[in-house]
Design a protein around this motif. Structure first.
Motif, PDB file in Angstrom:
ATOM      1  N   ARG A 194     -22.363 -35.540  40.458  1.00  0.00           N
ATOM      2  CA  ARG A 194     -22.802 -35.485  39.324  1.00  0.00           C
ATOM      3  C   ARG A 194     -21.978 -36.051  38.041  1.00  0.00           C
ATOM      4  O   ARG A 194     -22.403 -36.611  37.158  1.00  0.00           O
ATOM      5  CB  ARG A 194     -23.730 -34.483  38.868  1.00  0.00           C
ATOM      6  CG  ARG A 194     -24.888 -34.280  39.707  1.00  0.00           C
ATOM      7  CD  ARG A 194     -25.702 -33.018  39.572  1.00  0.00           C
ATOM      8  NE  ARG A 194     -26.842 -32.856  40.665  1.00  0.00           N
ATOM      9  CZ  ARG A 194     -27.730 -31.468  40.558  1.00  0.00           C
ATOM     10  NH1 ARG A 194     -27.071 -30.746  39.569  1.00  0.00           N
ATOM     11  NH2 ARG A 194     -28.482 -31.308  41.500  1.00  0.00           N
ATOM     12  N   TYR A 227     -20.897 -39.456  38.251  1.00  0.00           N
ATOM     13  CA  TYR A 227     -21.967 -40.328  37.936  1.00  0.00           C
ATOM     14  C   TYR A 227     -21.939 -40.496  36.286  1.00  0.00           C
ATOM     15  O   TYR A 227     -22.170 -41.620  35.664  1.00  0.00           O
ATOM     16  CB  TYR A 227     -23.399 -39.800  38.343  1.00  0.00           C
ATOM     17  CG  TYR A 227     -24.414 -40.686  37.492  1.00  0.00           C
ATOM     18  CD1 TYR A 227     -24.725 -41.613  37.657  1.00  0.00           C
ATOM     19  CD2 TYR A 227     -25.025 -39.978  36.397  1.00  0.00           C
ATOM     20  CE1 TYR A 227     -25.753 -42.544  36.919  1.00  0.00           C
ATOM     21  CE2 TYR A 227     -26.033 -40.534  35.792  1.00  0.00           C
ATOM     22  CZ  TYR A 227     -26.314 -41.969  35.775  1.00  0.00           C
ATOM     23  OH  TYR A 227     -27.174 -42.613  35.182  1.00  0.00           O
ATOM     24  N   LEU A 277     -32.796 -38.735  36.022  1.00  0.00           N
ATOM     25  CA  LEU A 277     -31.872 -38.142  37.002  1.00  0.00           C
ATOM     26  C   LEU A 277     -31.642 -36.939  36.489  1.00  0.00           C
ATOM     27  O   LEU A 277     -31.776 -35.881  37.413  1.00  0.00           O
ATOM     28  CB  LEU A 277     -30.496 -38.726  36.915  1.00  0.00           C
ATOM     29  CG  LEU A 277     -30.584 -39.956  37.966  1.00  0.00           C
ATOM     30  CD1 LEU A 277     -29.280 -40.734  37.960  1.00  0.00           C
ATOM     31  CD2 LEU A 277     -30.775 -39.765  39.412  1.00  0.00           C
ATOM     32  N   ASN A 318     -34.763 -34.640  37.416  1.00  0.00           N
ATOM     33  CA  ASN A 318     -34.706 -34.473  38.947  1.00  0.00           C
ATOM     34  C   ASN A 318     -33.720 -33.292  39.339  1.00  0.00           C
ATOM     35  O   ASN A 318     -33.953 -32.381  40.135  1.00  0.00           O
ATOM     36  CB  ASN A 318     -34.460 -35.706  39.443  1.00  0.00           C
ATOM     37  CG  ASN A 318     -34.571 -35.510  40.944  1.00  0.00           C
ATOM     38  OD1 ASN A 318     -35.507 -34.818  41.581  1.00  0.00           O
ATOM     39  ND2 ASN A 318     -33.843 -36.499  41.745  1.00  0.00           N
ATOM     40  N   TRP A 319     -32.597 -33.320  38.807  1.00  0.00           N
ATOM     41  CA  TRP A 319     -31.562 -32.344  39.124  1.00  0.00           C
ATOM     42  C   TRP A 319     -31.970 -31.042  38.626  1.00  0.00           C
ATOM     43  O   TRP A 319     -31.859 -30.049  39.172  1.00  0.00           O
ATOM     44  CB  TRP A 319     -30.341 -32.564  38.452  1.00  0.00           C
ATOM     45  CG  TRP A 319     -29.548 -34.020  38.941  1.00  0.00           C
ATOM     46  CD1 TRP A 319     -29.809 -34.543  40.213  1.00  0.00           C
ATOM     47  CD2 TRP A 319     -28.613 -34.977  38.526  1.00  0.00           C
ATOM     48  NE1 TRP A 319     -29.007 -35.774  40.437  1.00  0.00           N
ATOM     49  CE2 TRP A 319     -28.323 -35.901  39.126  1.00  0.00           C
ATOM     50  CE3 TRP A 319     -28.121 -35.097  37.113  1.00  0.00           C
ATOM     51  CZ2 TRP A 319     -27.471 -37.018  39.116  1.00  0.00           C
ATOM     52  CZ3 TRP A 319     -27.292 -35.836  36.961  1.00  0.00           C
ATOM     53  CH2 TRP A 319     -26.979 -36.946  37.820  1.00  0.00           C
TER      54      TRP A 319
END
Length: 79
Positions: free
Chosen positions: A18, A21, A60, A63-64
């Motif tokens: 993460r 990213y 994202l 979602n995380w």
């Protein structure tokens, strides 16, 4: 609201993937903006890249957060 910001920050940096990213996403936005400032790309590409990055980050991160909360719940209440 502050709780959400804290959870979002923790979710973004919870794993090495993460974090990577986040760095890659920021690098792409900076690279595109550099190309625009150098005159090698039109301005709309910069805005489109920035908007896409923001939307992808928001999706994202949500979602995380959900994924991390579910894992924490399962650790606390197994079975």
């Amino acid at each position: 609201m502050l709780n959400y910001f804290r959870e979002a920050q923790e979710a973004r940096f919870a794993t090495p993937a993460r974090r990577m990213y986040g760095y890659v996403s920021a690098g792409i936005v900076v690279a595109v903006m550099t190309l625009v400032l150098a005159g090698l790309a039109p301005l709309w590409i910069s805005w489109a890249t920035f908007a896409a990055s923001c939307v992808l980050d928001a999706v994202l991160t949500r979602n995380w957060i959900r994924e991390d909360a579910l894992q924490a719940y399962r650790r606390e209440y197994p079975g």
